[in-house]
Design an enzyme around this catalytic site. Sequence first.
Site, PDB file in Angstrom:
ATOM      1  N   ASP A  31       0.876  -1.162   0.000  1.00  0.00           N
ATOM      2  CA  ASP A  31       0.000   0.000   0.000  1.00  0.00           C
ATOM      3  C   ASP A  31       0.920   1.220   0.000  1.00  0.00           C
ATOM      4  OD1 ASP A  31      -2.039   1.783  -0.006  1.00  0.00           O
ATOM      5  OD2 ASP A  31      -3.119   0.911   1.682  1.00  0.00           O
TER       6      ASP A  31
HETATM    7  C1  BGC Z   1      -4.921   3.430  -0.020  1.00  0.00           C
HETATM    8  C2  BGC Z   1      -5.039   2.434  -1.143  1.00  0.00           C
HETATM    9  C3  BGC Z   1      -4.851   3.147  -2.457  1.00  0.00           C
HETATM   10  C4  BGC Z   1      -3.490   3.827  -2.448  1.00  0.00           C
HETATM   11  C5  BGC Z   1      -3.164   4.557  -3.716  1.00  0.00           C
HETATM   12  C6  BGC Z   1      -3.647   4.252  -0.102  1.00  0.00           C
HETATM   13  O1  BGC Z   1      -3.656   5.287   0.817  1.00  0.00           O
HETATM   14  O2  BGC Z   1      -4.972   2.759   1.221  1.00  0.00           O
HETATM   15  O3  BGC Z   1      -6.283   1.800  -1.104  1.00  0.00           O
HETATM   16  O4  BGC Z   1      -4.999   2.240  -3.508  1.00  0.00           O
HETATM   17  O5  BGC Z   1      -3.459   4.765  -1.393  1.00  0.00           O
HETATM   18  O6  BGC Z   1      -3.956   5.673  -3.874  1.00  0.00           O
END
Ligand code: BGC
Length: 741
Positions: free
Chosen positions: A267
């Site tokens: 993530d």
């Molecule tokens: C989120 C993810 C997301 C990623 C990219 C993160 O903060 O938890 O779900 O895909 O950012 O935007």
Amino acid sequence: MPVKLLKTVLLCAVALAPSLAEAQQRPVYLDTSARIEERIEDALSRMTLDEKIAMIHAQSKFSSPGVPRLGIPELWCTDGPHGIRPEVLWDEWEQAGWTNDSCTAYPALTALAATWNRDMAALYGRSIGAEARYREKDVLLGPGVNIYRTPLGGRNFEYMGEDPYLAGEMAVPYIREVQKQGVAACVKHYALNNEETHRHTVDIDLDDRALYEIYLPAFRKAVVEGGAWSIMGSYNLYRGVHGCHNDRLLNHILKGEWGFDGAVVSDWGGTHSTDEAVTGGLDIEYGTWTDGLTEGAGNAYDEYFMATPYRDAILAGRLTERELDDKVRRVLRLIFRTAMNTDKPFGAMCSEEQTAAARRIGGEGIVLLRNERGTLPISSRRGIRIAVIGENAVKMMTVGGGSSSLKVKHECSPLEGIAARAAACGAEVVYARGYVGDTTGSYNGVETGQNLADSRSEQELIAEAVEAARNADYTIFVGGLNKSANQDSEGTDRLSLDLPYGQDRVIEALAGATDRLVVALVSGNAVAMPWVGGADAIVQTWYLGSEAGNALADVLFGDVTPSGKLPFTFPVRLQDVPAHALSAKFPNDGKTYYHEGIFVGYRGYEHNGTEVLFPFGHGLSYTTFEYGKLRADRKSIGAGETLTLSIDITNTGGRRGSEVVQLYIADPQSSLPRPVKELKGFEKISLEPGQTRTVTFTVDSSALSYYDDRKGEWVAESGEFEALAGSSSADIRARAKFRLK
Ligand code: BGC
């Protein structure tokens, strides 16, 4: 020449452009007839250490480099999960200001889950996958399948409810159809992302039964049956180690037990240590909080945990290239399946079909919770007067909520949808605001452009709404939550189960002013309803995206007969929620134990004997269904055998409608405590008035098993079981006993 074709040709040209000597040595990577595994090994054998390292971490917010020297293209990711995120600047979250990146917003995943229709999940995957493809994205960051543990969870709206079987069944067609577009699904957030407020530091522990029976099955199904090509590690820790480098979750369970051959994507900002990430199973690192390109030393992306620090550790002999090669193989496999897949279609964006898909899925996901005296559907008699009340009738909901925020081509609000449909039957619509909630409307540079400022007092707003209701035949209150902090939003959790902004007082005042009050709730979470008896009809309408208003009007006016069912329970009070009843603090920072174990959602309410507001699987229709006898083709089954159950369902009402027939299995005698019953099958069927159809379920020992954490394996204990067929978890219409030999 169309842009797509031009890009493909350019890619070929780049791939074929190097010097003749080099070209003679290089395999032709675009030859799709060569087997991918051979091509991976071949490419790997030609890569330098620096090229391998470059491939396993980001070069911008959403991309990582391939190997230009070998003609291996970049990998581009996009959010996800219910629309394609606008382009952002190279190293900023801010939208890049393109004018051709407005998408179709599909209903948020709670709404998809509420359709209980695998065909809708496939239509969803096909439609959003085509948009990802058209936008030249290789990885779609979705679907999200974390389990709904508490109604305070800020990101529940992006997930698929409280039941692992339902979430898994709905994820599989979504994933398969996305991937048919040559775009990888990236299932998230693996695992145990059930809290937002302290998502980077909450350290979860739970017993293995709960892990295997509740929190992992949807991920397992996504990988094993959906064949997901990538998965995203979660921010939170599990037993002291972050999800993105958790050896047990990633190496042992995901790659070991489930045989996952895809890539584990961190993530964004979820990586915290080179050694842990390298040995803990992470394959590609995104979003680590370096200073970015402007303030970083040189290229800040080189400072990622799996960049220079990893390279240096290999050169110093502290880490080996063995793990690196495994990561590179996985990333190459992902690239061959997506960016280098020459068989993929061209994709499409904001087409009529995609708009129609969003409307259809939305209409099927809307849940009719209550309908006294046949309040709904709205009569289409000419001259009807409809009062629409509430901020959510007009507020754009596609902007906000975190990374799933979108820039849409269009968004039809509930008021617009209702007004358009009312006009078609000569009805008159008036609008009153009712309450003022969240008047903001921007996210990372995307502006709704709405001015929702209103300085009137609560008294004035309620008085106006009541006056409108008194003069109307129907009053439709459209409220609920929204996408701002502490509502349905990433990064924060809700502060209470109650509706915010004094909406309860507005609804109570309206209930006293009309006898046709319809409450339509826009939310991805359950809310408390102290006024429930005063609402003549209640509709759970979720976040439905671009076609929200049209889909809602379809159901309110009866053009679509409601057929959605709740993917999670609506409790009466927060303290009734199993997680809250036992684990005092939510949200919690640091060590957090899931004391309720396997008793999550209806499993918990039923186990505890707690009365609920609306049960899991509940949803009314404008027609009625009669259930026949549940027939089993045999009285007992042995290991490896299957039992076939069938039941006749008849539409006994006056309109065409669809029913979700739910199959639960109960294990009354077991050596370990088990839930009263568990969902193990469902089918959605459409029936004309008077029509009967037979629904069939096949049950094998996997549907009868529990995870024995003493033995570390799934066990189906011989003895008596009961199959229950119902219209909701609390409305069981037929039963059949059988034995496992
Ligand atoms: C989120 C993810 C997301 C990623 C990219 C993160 O903060 O938890 O779900 O895909 O950012 O935007």
